[in-house]
Design an enzyme around this catalytic site. Structure first.
Site, PDB file in Angstrom:
ATOM      1  N   SER A 153      -6.724   0.244  12.585  1.00 32.14           N
ATOM      2  CA  SER A 153      -7.662   1.364  12.697  1.00 32.14           C
ATOM      3  C   SER A 153      -8.305   1.368  14.072  1.00 32.14           C
ATOM      4  O   SER A 153      -8.466   0.312  14.708  1.00 32.14           O
ATOM      5  CB  SER A 153      -8.747   1.251  11.634  1.00 32.14           C
ATOM      6  OG  SER A 153      -9.814   2.150  11.888  1.00 32.14           O
ATOM      7  N   TYR A 191     -15.352  -3.360   7.414  1.00 33.83           N
ATOM      8  CA  TYR A 191     -14.069  -2.677   7.581  1.00 33.83           C
ATOM      9  C   TYR A 191     -13.569  -2.868   9.009  1.00 33.83           C
ATOM     10  O   TYR A 191     -12.397  -3.198   9.239  1.00 33.83           O
ATOM     11  CB  TYR A 191     -14.223  -1.190   7.260  1.00 33.83           C
ATOM     12  CG  TYR A 191     -12.960  -0.381   7.463  1.00 33.83           C
ATOM     13  CD1 TYR A 191     -11.930  -0.430   6.534  1.00 33.83           C
ATOM     14  CD2 TYR A 191     -12.800   0.439   8.580  1.00 33.83           C
ATOM     15  CE1 TYR A 191     -10.762   0.311   6.715  1.00 33.83           C
ATOM     16  CE2 TYR A 191     -11.647   1.181   8.769  1.00 33.83           C
ATOM     17  CZ  TYR A 191     -10.626   1.114   7.840  1.00 33.83           C
ATOM     18  OH  TYR A 191      -9.483   1.841   8.031  1.00 33.83           O
ATOM     19  N   SER A 200       1.266   3.530  -2.225  1.00 33.68           N
ATOM     20  CA  SER A 200       0.745   4.715  -2.908  1.00 33.68           C
ATOM     21  C   SER A 200      -0.352   5.418  -2.120  1.00 33.68           C
ATOM     22  O   SER A 200      -0.823   6.484  -2.514  1.00 33.68           O
ATOM     23  CB  SER A 200       0.215   4.336  -4.296  1.00 33.68           C
ATOM     24  OG  SER A 200      -0.883   3.449  -4.189  1.00 33.68           O
ATOM     25  N   GLY A 201      -0.778   4.840  -0.993  1.00 34.80           N
ATOM     26  CA  GLY A 201      -1.777   5.485  -0.148  1.00 34.80           C
ATOM     27  C   GLY A 201      -1.151   6.578   0.706  1.00 34.80           C
ATOM     28  O   GLY A 201       0.073   6.698   0.799  1.00 34.80           O
ATOM     29  N   GLY A 202      -1.973   7.367   1.348  1.00 33.69           N
ATOM     30  CA  GLY A 202      -1.483   8.504   2.115  1.00 33.69           C
ATOM     31  C   GLY A 202      -0.487   8.134   3.197  1.00 33.69           C
ATOM     32  O   GLY A 202       0.590   8.726   3.312  1.00 33.69           O
ATOM     33  N   ILE A 203      -0.813   7.123   4.000  1.00 37.27           N
ATOM     34  CA  ILE A 203       0.076   6.709   5.077  1.00 37.27           C
ATOM     35  C   ILE A 203       1.248   5.913   4.524  1.00 37.27           C
ATOM     36  O   ILE A 203       2.406   6.127   4.908  1.00 37.27           O
ATOM     37  CB  ILE A 203      -0.702   5.902   6.130  1.00 37.27           C
ATOM     38  CG1 ILE A 203      -1.735   6.809   6.832  1.00 37.27           C
ATOM     39  CG2 ILE A 203       0.251   5.278   7.159  1.00 37.27           C
ATOM     40  CD1 ILE A 203      -2.703   6.072   7.727  1.00 37.27           C
ATOM     41  N   GLY A 204       0.989   4.983   3.605  1.00 35.83           N
ATOM     42  CA  GLY A 204       2.053   4.189   3.010  1.00 35.83           C
ATOM     43  C   GLY A 204       3.102   5.032   2.326  1.00 35.83           C
ATOM     44  O   GLY A 204       4.304   4.761   2.421  1.00 35.83           O
ATOM     45  N   GLY A 213       0.808  -1.213   0.000  1.00 33.66           N
ATOM     46  CA  GLY A 213       0.000   0.000   0.000  1.00 33.66           C
ATOM     47  C   GLY A 213       0.837   1.257   0.000  1.00 33.66           C
ATOM     48  O   GLY A 213       0.513   2.241   0.668  1.00 33.66           O
TER      49      GLY A 213
END
Length: 239
Positions: free
Chosen positions: A134, A147, A11-15, A9
């Site tokens: 989360s 989720y 390319s995600g914000g946190i990754g 992951g």
């Protein structure tokens, strides 16, 4: 000591923030992504050398694609599972496809990848695994039942695997963010966002780099005696 870190992951914000911090510290990053190649390529600006970042295109919803990646994967010293997406709505209305996708991306396929690299990690000094879970994996959220379920599975997995691998000096931990300024929350209206901020003692959403800092800490020798732990990074929300 420089390490090779597989970031699922990336390319995600946190990754993305995790990758940038690792690269700036001199580590080699195997940056897994599915469709956002441009974002991963932009990480090269943080690398000291061109071979420091290894893009890895893998569709975590395609088991054959995951199998191909496993068979060709460079052995990492550490793994970060930072990928994922969420789905909002009544549980009774969620489709089988969406349920399967949440399961695959957040837990099942990352677990299969980990199973393949753990034998090699036993030979690496300072080996570490970190899941980005989360707050909903800890407390559960209505309208985000599946989720919450897959995030809860991550937490149980971390606690169990941490015990199992501790004798091999492999640490397994999780970071549990609250509300964070990422694409996952970008669709919230100003009114909804203000209502959430009013519930958070810190009075604001977290930033991706703040979650990434916690991940980097758990990967580092500074957390050498922390194992099977869930580190809440949520501004005091749901503590």
């Amino acid at each position: 000591m420089d390490k090779t870190v597989l970031v699922l992951g990336s390319s995600g914000g946190i990754g993305y923030e995790v990758c940038s911090k690792l690269l700036q510290s001199g580590h080699t990053v195997i940056a897994q992504f599915h469709t956002n190649e441009e974002i991963v390529n932009s990480l090269k600006r943080y690398a000291r050398q061109s071979d420091q970042i290894i893009p890895l295109r893998v569709n975590l919803n395609d088991e054959k694609d995951v199998d191909r990646a496993i068979s060709n994967l460079i052995q990492p010293d550490a793994v970060v599972q930072a990928g994922g997406h969420h789905d909002e709505g009544l549980f009774e209305e969620i489709s089988d496809e969406k349920m399967e996708k949440l399961w695959n991306v957040h837990f099942y396929q990352p677990a299969r990848i980990l199973r393949s690299v753990i034998p090699g990690m036993r030979q690496r000094e300072g080996a570490s695994i970190v899941f980005v879970s989360s707050v909903w994996g800890e407390t559960g959220a209505s309208y985000e039942v599946m989720y919450s379920a897959v995030k809860g599975a991550q937490i149980s997995f971390v606690k169990a695997l941490g015990k199992e691998l501790a004798p091999n000096r492999i640490r397994v931990n999780a970071v549990s963010p609250g509300a964070v300024e990422t694409q996952m929350t970008a669709h919230y209206s100003p009114e909804v966002k203000r209502a959430i901020e009013d519930e958070i003692p810190a009075g604001r959403f977290g930033h991706p780099y703040e979650i990434a800092d916690a991940v980097i800490f758990l990967l580092s020798e500074q957390s050498s005696y922390i194992n099977g732990h869930v580190l809440s990074v949520n501004g005091g929300w749901y503590n």
